[in-house]
Design a protein around this motif. Sequence first.
Motif, PDB file in Angstrom:
ATOM      1  N   PHE A  27      26.823  23.394  31.906  1.00 43.13           N
ATOM      2  CA  PHE A  27      26.367  24.572  32.645  1.00 43.13           C
ATOM      3  C   PHE A  27      26.448  24.268  34.139  1.00 43.13           C
ATOM      4  N   THR A  28      26.300  25.301  34.951  1.00 37.81           N
ATOM      5  CA  THR A  28      26.410  25.136  36.402  1.00 37.81           C
ATOM      6  C   THR A  28      25.120  24.524  36.931  1.00 37.81           C
ATOM      7  N   PHE A  29      25.147  23.244  37.108  1.00 41.04           N
ATOM      8  CA  PHE A  29      23.945  22.468  37.428  1.00 41.04           C
ATOM      9  C   PHE A  29      23.228  23.008  38.664  1.00 41.04           C
ATOM     10  N   ASP A  30      23.987  23.387  39.692  1.00 40.92           N
ATOM     11  CA  ASP A  30      23.385  23.810  40.954  1.00 40.92           C
ATOM     12  C   ASP A  30      22.567  25.097  40.808  1.00 40.92           C
ATOM     13  N   ASP A  31      22.786  25.848  39.746  1.00 39.39           N
ATOM     14  CA  ASP A  31      22.076  27.114  39.552  1.00 39.39           C
ATOM     15  C   ASP A  31      20.749  26.954  38.815  1.00 39.39           C
ATOM     16  N   TYR A  32      20.476  25.766  38.314  1.00 36.22           N
ATOM     17  CA  TYR A  32      19.327  25.560  37.443  1.00 36.22           C
ATOM     18  C   TYR A  32      18.326  24.586  38.055  1.00 36.22           C
ATOM     19  N   SER A  33      17.073  24.957  37.964  1.00 31.27           N
ATOM     20  CA  SER A  33      16.005  24.010  38.266  1.00 31.27           C
ATOM     21  C   SER A  33      15.804  23.106  37.058  1.00 31.27           C
ATOM     22  N   ILE A  34      15.367  21.907  37.322  1.00 30.58           N
ATOM     23  CA  ILE A  34      15.143  20.946  36.255  1.00 30.58           C
ATOM     24  C   ILE A  34      13.662  20.574  36.212  1.00 30.58           C
ATOM     25  N   GLY A  35      13.127  20.609  35.027  1.00 29.30           N
ATOM     26  CA  GLY A  35      11.736  20.230  34.845  1.00 29.30           C
ATOM     27  C   GLY A  35      11.603  19.046  33.914  1.00 29.30           C
ATOM     28  N   TRP A  36      10.546  18.306  34.085  1.00 35.46           N
ATOM     29  CA  TRP A  36      10.173  17.231  33.164  1.00 35.46           C
ATOM     30  C   TRP A  36       8.868  17.615  32.478  1.00 35.46           C
ATOM     31  N   PHE A  37       8.852  17.422  31.178  1.00 38.80           N
ATOM     32  CA  PHE A  37       7.684  17.696  30.358  1.00 38.80           C
ATOM     33  C   PHE A  37       7.395  16.454  29.529  1.00 38.80           C
ATOM     34  N   ARG A  38       6.197  16.398  28.985  1.00 37.37           N
ATOM     35  CA  ARG A  38       5.884  15.273  28.099  1.00 37.37           C
ATOM     36  C   ARG A  38       4.946  15.725  26.994  1.00 37.37           C
ATOM     37  N   GLN A  39       5.037  15.007  25.882  1.00 37.16           N
ATOM     38  CA  GLN A  39       4.158  15.302  24.750  1.00 37.16           C
ATOM     39  C   GLN A  39       3.630  14.001  24.189  1.00 37.16           C
ATOM     40  N   ALA A  40       2.338  13.843  24.304  1.00 43.21           N
ATOM     41  CA  ALA A  40       1.667  12.664  23.759  1.00 43.21           C
ATOM     42  C   ALA A  40       1.320  12.918  22.293  1.00 43.21           C
ATOM     43  N   PRO A  41       1.145  11.862  21.518  1.00 38.64           N
ATOM     44  CA  PRO A  41       0.807  12.035  20.093  1.00 38.64           C
ATOM     45  C   PRO A  41      -0.445  12.886  19.912  1.00 38.64           C
ATOM     46  N   GLY A  42      -0.324  13.903  19.076  1.00 36.60           N
ATOM     47  CA  GLY A  42      -1.463  14.756  18.780  1.00 36.60           C
ATOM     48  C   GLY A  42      -1.818  15.757  19.851  1.00 36.60           C
ATOM     49  N   LYS A  43      -1.011  15.852  20.888  1.00 36.61           N
ATOM     50  CA  LYS A  43      -1.304  16.769  21.983  1.00 36.61           C
ATOM     51  C   LYS A  43      -0.167  17.752  22.187  1.00 36.61           C
ATOM     52  N   GLU A  44      -0.473  18.833  22.887  1.00 39.46           N
ATOM     53  CA  GLU A  44       0.553  19.804  23.213  1.00 39.46           C
ATOM     54  C   GLU A  44       1.438  19.270  24.336  1.00 39.46           C
ATOM     55  N   ARG A  45       2.646  19.813  24.376  1.00 37.68           N
ATOM     56  CA  ARG A  45       3.551  19.425  25.453  1.00 37.68           C
ATOM     57  C   ARG A  45       3.015  19.976  26.773  1.00 37.68           C
ATOM     58  N   GLU A  46       3.145  19.179  27.821  1.00 35.88           N
ATOM     59  CA  GLU A  46       2.652  19.595  29.132  1.00 35.88           C
ATOM     60  C   GLU A  46       3.730  19.377  30.186  1.00 35.88           C
TER      61      GLU A  46
END
Length: 125
Positions: A27-46
């Motif tokens: 995809f056109t990289f320059d058009d997209y923002s990039i986010g980082w998320f994480r999910q710990a065991p037993g928890k929702e992704r944040e």
Amino acid sequence: EVQLVESGGGLVQAGGSLRLSCAASGFTFDDYSIGWFRQAPGKEREGVSCISSYDGSTYYAESVKGRFTISSDNANNTVYLQMNSLKPTDTAVYYCAAGVVGAVCFVYEYEYDYWGQGAQVTVSS
């Protein structure tokens, strides 16, 4: 084919550092923002951090502010997450994601269209 591939995860002692990479293609990289998320065991992704495609502005969750740094290498379609002063509570699977999220990025999952497979980060005490 759209691909986001995370790398750089692993096991580190508390206080240590890791750098995650997110290599994007299809995809056109320059058009997209990039986010980082994480999910710990037993928890929702944040949401952890993001970098805006508009002006390179960044956002950090309070839990990582001052310890994590997001950066982008647009020439190589790669975003990095430098993680310093790691804590056991940072243990999680970390995902990068791409979305057209507007001038200012936030880490709302619904704004991100493409997701990587995740990278495990384990911080021992």
